[in-house]
Scaffold this active site. Structure first.
Site, PDB file in Angstrom:
ATOM      1  CG  ASP A 206     -10.945   8.024  -9.652  1.00 22.58           C
ATOM      2  OD1 ASP A 206     -11.276   6.819  -9.611  1.00 22.58           O
ATOM      3  OD2 ASP A 206      -9.860   8.432  -9.203  1.00 22.58           O
ATOM      4  N   GLY A 232     -16.227   6.182 -13.480  1.00 19.41           N
ATOM      5  CA  GLY A 232     -15.844   4.957 -14.161  1.00 19.41           C
ATOM      6  C   GLY A 232     -14.629   4.355 -13.501  1.00 19.41           C
ATOM      7  CG  HIS A 252       3.487   3.968 -11.367  1.00 17.15           C
ATOM      8  ND1 HIS A 252       4.287   4.700 -10.522  1.00 17.15           N
ATOM      9  CD2 HIS A 252       2.234   3.998 -10.815  1.00 17.15           C
ATOM     10  CE1 HIS A 252       3.561   5.128  -9.500  1.00 17.15           C
ATOM     11  NE2 HIS A 252       2.324   4.721  -9.658  1.00 17.15           N
TER      12      HIS A 252
END
Length: 343
Positions: A206, A232, A252
């Protein structure tokens, strides 16, 4: 002689009225959560006067709010008129496992109220209304409004953490050597998996901002020696070498195009024997009630994104070079959608 009034079956009308009045109960829940009523009742029953004194409210008004909530099983009234927690109100405590206090507080925030007041526009246009309302995208708006962002992410973070134990218990992660948790925030899911599987290694992927306290969190969990952090963004190339790539509540949020890109990045990073584990709400094909249906409206309003049915996930995976193999339900509304590279 007056005619006898016609007796009509009004049960459907009142059933609908109860749904319409749901917004009132939501506000009552938000007030109780923000005041910390469940917290002051943690050690046992109290009179409404004692509750009001501790939380700083008017006793008569407090009683009316708690009475309304008790009618829905949130708090209970004893024979002596005092109030006590129930299994439901216990989840409004800040220190409760799987607490929903943050979500209850969020539902009373004026910014959220304003946004939901524009749901009709999103339905009419088929486009997210938040960018039009705010003049910027959701992430930029959160950056510009840190107080609201804190309330919002605290609420959804609490909901996400409540899913960790059900996910860890529902799936056999021992079959893997290294799992990569993609856009995983602090990493509570990965830490939970590593705690259950002592031979497993993990990669937390992350941004630097999202993982600022991850090292300390994994140390407290006792698994810091078996994980690494790589930084990233959402649609960047992923760390290679994992034999399972976990993507939880990310797909989602994306448009169809970006979702395919994210999945293709996972396909490129994994080996031919790797597995993709997408963790999302899987909507029923029919109209059976599911928590994901309400979350789907949030996504429509804010991002122009969506929750999906199983068939929609199957089609999405195929576009990215994956074959859906199975769906593993959990004790929570979230499911694990397993896929492998298409040969």
């Amino acid at each position: 002689m007056s005619a006898t009034p016609e007796v009509r079956d009004q049960s459907d009308s009142y059933a609908l009225l109860n749904l319409i009045q749901g917004a009132v109960i939501t506000q009552a829940l938000s007030v109780a959560a923000k005041l910390g009523v469940a917290d002051v009742l943690a050690d046992g029953p109290l009179t409404v006067q004692e509750i009001a004194k501790r939380v700083g409210t008017d006793a008569k008004s407090t009683r009316r709010v708690l009475r309304a909530l008790a009618g829905h099983g949130v708090f209970a009234v004893r024979e002596d008129g005092s109030f006590e927690n129930t299994a439901l109100s216990d989840k409004l405590r800040e220190d409760a496992p799987d607490t929903m206090r943050g979500f209850a507080v969020l539902m009373n925030h004026p910014i959220l109220h304003e946004e939901w007041g524009h749901l009709l526009t999103a339905v009419e246009t088929g486009e997210p209304n938040l960018p039009k309302l705010r003049g910027m995208g959701a992430l930029d708006f959160f950056h510009a409004n840190p107080e609201y962002a804190q309330v919002f992410f605290h609420a959804f973070g609490g909901l996400s953490e409540s899913e960790t134990a059900p996910l860890v218990q529902a799936y056999d992660f021992s079959q893997f050597n290294t799992v990569v948790d993609v856009v995983a925030g602090r990493g509570n899911l990965l830490a939970g998996i590593l705690q259950k599987e002592p031979d497993l290694k993990g990669v937390l992927y992350d941004s630097e901002v999202a993982t600022v306290d991850s090292q300390a969190y994994f140390e407290a969990a006792g698994v810091a020696d078996r994980f690494t952090i790589e930084h990233g963004g959402y649609l960047d190339k992923l760390p290679p070498g994992g034999d399972a790539y976990l993507i939880k509540h990310i797909i989602h949020d994306f448009s169809e195009e970006d979702a395919v890109t994210a999945l293709k990045n996972a396909r490129e990073a994994m080996g031919p024997e790797g597995k993709l584990l997408v963790m999302e709400y899987v909507l029923p094909e029919g109209n059976d009630h599911h928590l994901g249906q309400a979350i789907d409206l949030w996504l429509m309003l804010m991002l122009g994104a969506q929750e999906r049915t199983l068939n929609e996930y199957r089609e999405l995976f195929a576009k990215a070079g994956f074959t859906l193999t199975r769906v593993v339900p959990t004790s929570a509304p979230i499911s694990i959608i397993e896929a492998v590279p298409t040969v």
